[in-house]
Design a protein around this motif. Structure first.
Motif, mmCIF file in Angstrom:
data_model
loop_
_atom_site.group_PDB
_atom_site.id
_atom_site.type_symbol
_atom_site.label_atom_id
_atom_site.label_comp_id
_atom_site.label_asym_id
_atom_site.label_seq_id
_atom_site.Cartn_x
_atom_site.Cartn_y
_atom_site.Cartn_z
ATOM 1 N N MET A 110 0.821 -1.106 -0.123
ATOM 2 C CA MET A 110 0.036 0.034 0.022
ATOM 3 C C MET A 110 1.070 1.165 0.049
ATOM 4 N N THR A 111 0.319 2.227 -0.796
ATOM 5 C CA THR A 111 1.399 3.355 -0.939
ATOM 6 C C THR A 111 1.038 4.527 -0.017
ATOM 7 N N PHE A 112 1.995 4.979 0.756
ATOM 8 C CA PHE A 112 2.011 6.099 1.589
ATOM 9 C C PHE A 112 1.180 7.179 0.958
ATOM 10 N N ARG A 113 0.136 7.957 1.812
ATOM 11 C CA ARG A 113 -0.539 8.956 1.227
ATOM 12 C C ARG A 113 -0.838 9.927 2.360
ATOM 13 N N VAL A 114 -1.035 11.189 1.970
ATOM 14 C CA VAL A 114 -1.237 12.299 2.838
ATOM 15 C C VAL A 114 -2.443 13.311 2.496
ATOM 16 N N PRO A 115 -3.407 13.618 3.254
ATOM 17 C CA PRO A 115 -4.569 14.406 2.772
ATOM 18 C C PRO A 115 -4.264 16.045 2.509
ATOM 19 N N LEU A 116 -4.345 16.714 1.512
ATOM 20 C CA LEU A 116 -4.176 17.908 1.464
ATOM 21 C C LEU A 116 -5.586 18.626 0.911
ATOM 22 N N GLN A 117 -5.380 19.864 1.088
ATOM 23 C CA GLN A 117 -6.763 20.713 0.641
ATOM 24 C C GLN A 117 -6.001 22.096 0.000
ATOM 25 N N VAL A 118 -6.641 22.190 -1.403
ATOM 26 C CA VAL A 118 -6.050 23.240 -1.896
ATOM 27 C C VAL A 118 -6.763 24.553 -1.461
ATOM 28 N N ARG A 119 -5.667 25.628 -1.028
ATOM 29 C CA ARG A 119 -6.021 26.803 -0.316
ATOM 30 C C ARG A 119 -6.115 28.044 -1.457
ATOM 31 N N SER A 120 -6.926 29.007 -1.298
ATOM 32 C CA SER A 120 -6.974 29.924 -2.307
ATOM 33 C C SER A 120 -5.970 30.540 -2.618
ATOM 34 N N TYR A 121 -4.926 30.960 -1.527
ATOM 35 C CA TYR A 121 -3.945 31.518 -1.904
ATOM 36 C C TYR A 121 -2.651 30.826 -2.789
ATOM 37 N N GLU A 122 -2.980 29.561 -3.204
ATOM 38 C CA GLU A 122 -2.186 28.765 -3.897
ATOM 39 C C GLU A 122 -2.619 28.925 -5.395
ATOM 40 N N LEU A 123 -3.650 29.535 -5.766
ATOM 41 C CA LEU A 123 -4.144 29.620 -7.091
ATOM 42 C C LEU A 123 -3.263 31.060 -7.786
ATOM 43 N N ASP A 124 -3.321 30.557 -9.089
ATOM 44 C CA ASP A 124 -2.734 31.681 -10.054
ATOM 45 C C ASP A 124 -3.916 32.400 -10.652
ATOM 46 N N ALA A 125 -3.415 33.411 -11.678
ATOM 47 C CA ALA A 125 -4.351 34.354 -12.238
ATOM 48 C C ALA A 125 -5.625 33.493 -13.270
ATOM 49 N N LEU A 126 -5.324 32.332 -13.379
ATOM 50 C CA LEU A 126 -6.127 31.429 -13.944
ATOM 51 C C LEU A 126 -7.338 30.914 -13.253
ATOM 52 N N GLY A 127 -7.011 31.012 -11.676
ATOM 53 C CA GLY A 127 -8.111 30.205 -10.840
ATOM 54 C C GLY A 127 -7.654 29.008 -10.646
ATOM 55 N N HIS A 128 -6.576 28.418 -10.922
ATOM 56 C CA HIS A 128 -6.370 26.890 -10.629
ATOM 57 C C HIS A 128 -4.700 27.003 -9.923
ATOM 58 N N VAL A 129 -4.403 25.807 -9.290
ATOM 59 C CA VAL A 129 -2.997 25.724 -8.487
ATOM 60 C C VAL A 129 -1.937 26.387 -9.390
ATOM 61 N N ASN A 130 -1.141 27.080 -8.755
ATOM 62 C CA ASN A 130 0.172 27.562 -9.583
ATOM 63 C C ASN A 130 1.129 26.540 -9.531
ATOM 64 N N HIS A 131 1.798 26.245 -10.730
ATOM 65 C CA HIS A 131 2.649 25.414 -10.906
ATOM 66 C C HIS A 131 3.804 25.158 -9.908
ATOM 67 N N ALA A 132 4.099 25.926 -9.098
ATOM 68 C CA ALA A 132 5.260 25.729 -8.046
ATOM 69 C C ALA A 132 4.749 25.095 -6.982
ATOM 70 N N VAL A 133 3.384 25.585 -6.709
ATOM 71 C CA VAL A 133 2.685 24.604 -5.556
ATOM 72 C C VAL A 133 2.668 23.270 -5.360
ATOM 73 N N TYR A 134 2.708 22.743 -6.691
ATOM 74 C CA TYR A 134 2.782 21.216 -6.869
ATOM 75 C C TYR A 134 4.108 20.646 -6.461
ATOM 76 N N HIS A 135 5.104 21.565 -6.388
ATOM 77 C CA HIS A 135 6.647 21.115 -5.802
ATOM 78 C C HIS A 135 6.297 21.057 -4.130
ATOM 79 N N GLN A 136 5.505 22.139 -3.746
ATOM 80 C CA GLN A 136 5.428 21.918 -2.238
ATOM 81 C C GLN A 136 4.390 20.909 -1.732
ATOM 82 N N TYR A 137 3.532 20.615 -2.712
ATOM 83 C CA TYR A 137 2.692 19.266 -2.259
ATOM 84 C C TYR A 137 3.656 17.993 -2.353
#
Length: 140
Positions: free
Chosen positions: A1-28
């Motif tokens: 079984m693969t280890f998993r951690v839950p996360l919730q997308v926060r509004s300040y992680e969004l870019d001008a297009l309204g979706h998660v900014n590319h750099a935030v994926y590195h943080q996840y």
């Protein structure tokens, strides 16, 4: 079984297009790696006391589906060790409906901080400070 951690997308992680900014994926991915190593019993203080530290050598993100504010996702963490000085840590960001949003592949090593070189056996070095490979690297 693969280890998993839950996360919730926060509004300040969004870019001008309204979706998660590319750099935030590195943080996840970093959140998943740190939580995964903690779950596997790796003693970071033990590594530092031995003048050792993990180092990120490369990271690649493949974006598959956008993430938007307040979405709930899981970030996995799976380690793959071979015979060399580096190892892989793979993360998959999965949406609540099972859709893969992104996959992240990282290459890491364990650096001897005095010699400024990678250790020859990263798995053995991690196991010496409590890392349980069965948690993140089944079959290692």
């Amino acid at each position: 079984m693969t280890f998993r951690v839950p996360l919730q997308v926060r509004s300040y992680e969004l870019d001008a297009l309204g979706h998660v900014n590319h750099a935030v994926y590195h943080q996840y991915g970093e959140v998943a790696r740190v939580a995964g190593f903690q779950a596997a019993g790796c003693d970071w203080d033990g590594l530092v006391a031995k003048k050792l530290s993990p180092v990120l050598l490369s990271t690649t993100v493949n974006f598959r589906r956008e993430l938007r504010a307040n979405e709930h996702v899981e970030a996995s963490c799976e380690a793959k060790f071979g015979s060399g000085k580096s190892f892989h840590l793979d993360t998959v960001i999965t949406k609540a409906d099972g859709t893969i949003s992104a996959d992240i592949t990282c290459v890491l090593g364990i650096m001897d901080l005095e010699a400024r070189k990678l250790v020859a056996d990263p798995l053995g070095t991690l196991q010496a400070v409590g890392f349980d490979a069965d948690i993140l690297a089944p079959g290692a």
